[in-house]
Write a protein that holds these residues in place. Structure first.
Motif, PDB file in Angstrom:
ATOM      1  N   VAL A  83       0.809  -1.220   0.000  1.00  0.00           N
ATOM      2  CA  VAL A  83       0.000   0.000   0.000  1.00  0.00           C
ATOM      3  C   VAL A  83       0.846   1.275   0.000  1.00  0.00           C
ATOM      4  O   VAL A  83       0.295   2.372   0.120  1.00  0.00           O
ATOM      5  CB  VAL A  83      -0.982   0.007   1.203  1.00  0.00           C
ATOM      6  CG1 VAL A  83      -1.987  -1.121   1.070  1.00  0.00           C
ATOM      7  CG2 VAL A  83      -0.235  -0.100   2.526  1.00  0.00           C
ATOM      8  N   ARG A  84       2.138   1.155  -0.167  1.00  0.00           N
ATOM      9  CA  ARG A  84       2.994   2.344  -0.118  1.00  0.00           C
ATOM     10  C   ARG A  84       2.719   3.317  -1.253  1.00  0.00           C
ATOM     11  O   ARG A  84       2.677   4.531  -1.046  1.00  0.00           O
ATOM     12  CB  ARG A  84       4.469   1.937  -0.097  1.00  0.00           C
ATOM     13  CG  ARG A  84       4.889   1.358   1.239  1.00  0.00           C
ATOM     14  CD  ARG A  84       6.318   0.888   1.232  1.00  0.00           C
ATOM     15  NE  ARG A  84       6.609   0.133   2.457  1.00  0.00           N
ATOM     16  CZ  ARG A  84       7.661  -0.637   2.617  1.00  0.00           C
ATOM     17  NH1 ARG A  84       8.554  -0.773   1.644  1.00  0.00           N
ATOM     18  NH2 ARG A  84       7.842  -1.293   3.751  1.00  0.00           N
ATOM     19  N   ASP A  85       2.532   2.803  -2.465  1.00  0.00           N
ATOM     20  CA  ASP A  85       2.267   3.707  -3.585  1.00  0.00           C
ATOM     21  C   ASP A  85       0.954   4.457  -3.388  1.00  0.00           C
ATOM     22  O   ASP A  85       0.867   5.662  -3.675  1.00  0.00           O
ATOM     23  CB  ASP A  85       2.258   2.933  -4.906  1.00  0.00           C
ATOM     24  CG  ASP A  85       3.658   2.515  -5.344  1.00  0.00           C
ATOM     25  OD1 ASP A  85       4.638   3.093  -4.816  1.00  0.00           O
ATOM     26  OD2 ASP A  85       3.768   1.618  -6.204  1.00  0.00           O
ATOM     27  N   ALA A  86      -0.065   3.763  -2.888  1.00  0.00           N
ATOM     28  CA  ALA A  86      -1.347   4.421  -2.622  1.00  0.00           C
ATOM     29  C   ALA A  86      -1.192   5.476  -1.533  1.00  0.00           C
ATOM     30  O   ALA A  86      -1.804   6.556  -1.613  1.00  0.00           O
ATOM     31  CB  ALA A  86      -2.393   3.383  -2.222  1.00  0.00           C
ATOM     32  N   ALA A  87      -0.367   5.193  -0.522  1.00  0.00           N
ATOM     33  CA  ALA A  87      -0.129   6.165   0.548  1.00  0.00           C
ATOM     34  C   ALA A  87       0.595   7.389   0.004  1.00  0.00           C
ATOM     35  O   ALA A  87       0.285   8.528   0.382  1.00  0.00           O
ATOM     36  CB  ALA A  87       0.673   5.519   1.673  1.00  0.00           C
ATOM     37  N   ARG A  88       1.555   7.162  -0.886  1.00  0.00           N
ATOM     38  CA  ARG A  88       2.262   8.300  -1.496  1.00  0.00           C
ATOM     39  C   ARG A  88       1.291   9.175  -2.285  1.00  0.00           C
ATOM     40  O   ARG A  88       1.335  10.401  -2.202  1.00  0.00           O
ATOM     41  CB  ARG A  88       3.385   7.792  -2.399  1.00  0.00           C
ATOM     42  CG  ARG A  88       4.562   7.201  -1.640  1.00  0.00           C
ATOM     43  CD  ARG A  88       5.694   6.797  -2.583  1.00  0.00           C
ATOM     44  NE  ARG A  88       6.853   6.328  -1.841  1.00  0.00           N
ATOM     45  CZ  ARG A  88       7.180   5.033  -1.708  1.00  0.00           C
ATOM     46  NH1 ARG A  88       6.443   4.084  -2.294  1.00  0.00           N
ATOM     47  NH2 ARG A  88       8.241   4.684  -0.998  1.00  0.00           N
ATOM     48  N   GLU A  89       0.414   8.548  -3.054  1.00  0.00           N
ATOM     49  CA  GLU A  89      -0.567   9.300  -3.836  1.00  0.00           C
ATOM     50  C   GLU A  89      -1.490  10.099  -2.920  1.00  0.00           C
ATOM     51  O   GLU A  89      -1.824  11.255  -3.210  1.00  0.00           O
ATOM     52  CB  GLU A  89      -1.383   8.353  -4.715  1.00  0.00           C
ATOM     53  CG  GLU A  89      -0.613   7.787  -5.883  1.00  0.00           C
ATOM     54  CD  GLU A  89      -0.118   8.857  -6.846  1.00  0.00           C
ATOM     55  OE1 GLU A  89      -0.877   9.812  -7.120  1.00  0.00           O
ATOM     56  OE2 GLU A  89       1.033   8.754  -7.312  1.00  0.00           O
ATOM     57  N   ALA A  90      -1.889   9.489  -1.815  1.00  0.00           N
ATOM     58  CA  ALA A  90      -2.763  10.187  -0.871  1.00  0.00           C
ATOM     59  C   ALA A  90      -2.077  11.414  -0.291  1.00  0.00           C
ATOM     60  O   ALA A  90      -2.708  12.464  -0.085  1.00  0.00           O
ATOM     61  CB  ALA A  90      -3.190   9.234   0.247  1.00  0.00           C
ATOM     62  N   GLU A 132      -7.270   7.058   7.001  1.00  0.00           N
ATOM     63  CA  GLU A 132      -7.820   6.093   6.047  1.00  0.00           C
ATOM     64  C   GLU A 132      -6.760   5.209   5.415  1.00  0.00           C
ATOM     65  O   GLU A 132      -7.092   4.241   4.718  1.00  0.00           O
ATOM     66  CB  GLU A 132      -8.600   6.842   4.967  1.00  0.00           C
ATOM     67  CG  GLU A 132      -9.872   7.499   5.504  1.00  0.00           C
ATOM     68  CD  GLU A 132     -10.560   8.394   4.487  1.00  0.00           C
ATOM     69  OE1 GLU A 132      -9.989   8.585   3.383  1.00  0.00           O
ATOM     70  OE2 GLU A 132     -11.654   8.905   4.801  1.00  0.00           O
ATOM     71  N   LEU A 133      -5.488   5.520   5.636  1.00  0.00           N
ATOM     72  CA  LEU A 133      -4.418   4.688   5.092  1.00  0.00           C
ATOM     73  C   LEU A 133      -4.369   3.350   5.818  1.00  0.00           C
ATOM     74  O   LEU A 133      -4.718   3.247   6.992  1.00  0.00           O
ATOM     75  CB  LEU A 133      -3.065   5.382   5.248  1.00  0.00           C
ATOM     76  CG  LEU A 133      -2.864   6.689   4.484  1.00  0.00           C
ATOM     77  CD1 LEU A 133      -1.491   7.260   4.818  1.00  0.00           C
ATOM     78  CD2 LEU A 133      -3.020   6.488   2.990  1.00  0.00           C
ATOM     79  N   ASP A 134      -3.904   2.341   5.125  1.00  0.00           N
ATOM     80  CA  ASP A 134      -3.724   1.024   5.732  1.00  0.00           C
ATOM     81  C   ASP A 134      -2.358   0.994   6.400  1.00  0.00           C
ATOM     82  O   ASP A 134      -1.354   0.602   5.805  1.00  0.00           O
ATOM     83  CB  ASP A 134      -3.836  -0.067   4.663  1.00  0.00           C
ATOM     84  CG  ASP A 134      -3.853  -1.460   5.265  1.00  0.00           C
ATOM     85  OD1 ASP A 134      -3.931  -1.562   6.510  1.00  0.00           O
ATOM     86  OD2 ASP A 134      -3.781  -2.433   4.501  1.00  0.00           O
TER      87      ASP A 134
END
Length: 198
Positions: free
Chosen positions: A38-45, A77-79
């Protein structure tokens, strides 16, 4: 929150905030544990939290109230889980001693979560070396053969550091009596107190 079992080799990204003020001062180091999937999604967030500062990093101290609420909600909301050391007291000119005390305890807590690498925002070279020495010393308190290292990275280059910036900023606001941002994060944070002996 109970540390997850069977997840060795995790990384954490950290940032800090502090308030020097006689016996009422405090030092905060927040560390965001974000698992690889989930790191890429966290970066985008986090990139989405820059708002008008499209060429700069998202920085808590530059956000207005609405932006802070939105950023805290996005982090919630991040995992991931966020481990926060809150050290006190921090009298004037004692912030580096307080940082060392908090970092030492943070290493122990992160180890319990399976973290093996802590990324911290780079400061001046001599201050980075001080952090490295602190972590090296803290490793003596961990089980023999434990792998734990620290790396310093430029804050503008790694949005995962911004996650910790939001957590640290919300914690600082909470310490100063504004708990609305911290309330957004309380379910994804493990915080603990540190006696800085300052």
């Amino acid at each position: 929150m109970i540390p997850p079992a069977g997840h060795p080799g995790l990384s954490a990204w950290s940032d800090e905030s502090f308030q020097e003020k006689d016996s009422a001062g405090f030092y905060i180091i927040a560390a965001a544990i974000i698992e690889p999937p989930v790191r890429d999604a966290a970066r985008e967030a986090m990139l989405a939290q820059r708002g008008r500062r499209a060429t700069a990093k998202a920085h808590w101290t530059e956000m207005d109230h609405r932006e802070k609420k939105r950023a805290a909600r996005a982090v919630a909301e991040l995992d991931g889980v966020h481990v926060v050391a809150v050290g006190s007291p921090v009298p004037f000119r004692k912030q580096e001693r307080a940082r060392s005390k908090c970092l030492t305890q943070l290493v122990t807590q992160l180890h319990a979560f399976g973290v093996e690498c802590l990324f911290m925002e780079a400061r001046e070279p001599q201050l980075n070396q001080r952090d490295i020495r602190t972590v090296q010393s803290a490793r003596f308190g961990l089980p023999k053969g434990t792998a734990f290292r620290i790396e310093h990275v430029y804050g503008g280059a790694e949005p995962l550091l911004w996650v910790a910036d939001v957590v640290a900023g919300a914690c600082r606001a909470h310490q100063l009596g504004r708990g609305e941002y911290w309330a957004e994060l309380v379910d994804v944070v493990v915080d603990f107190e540190v006696d800085t002996d300052c």
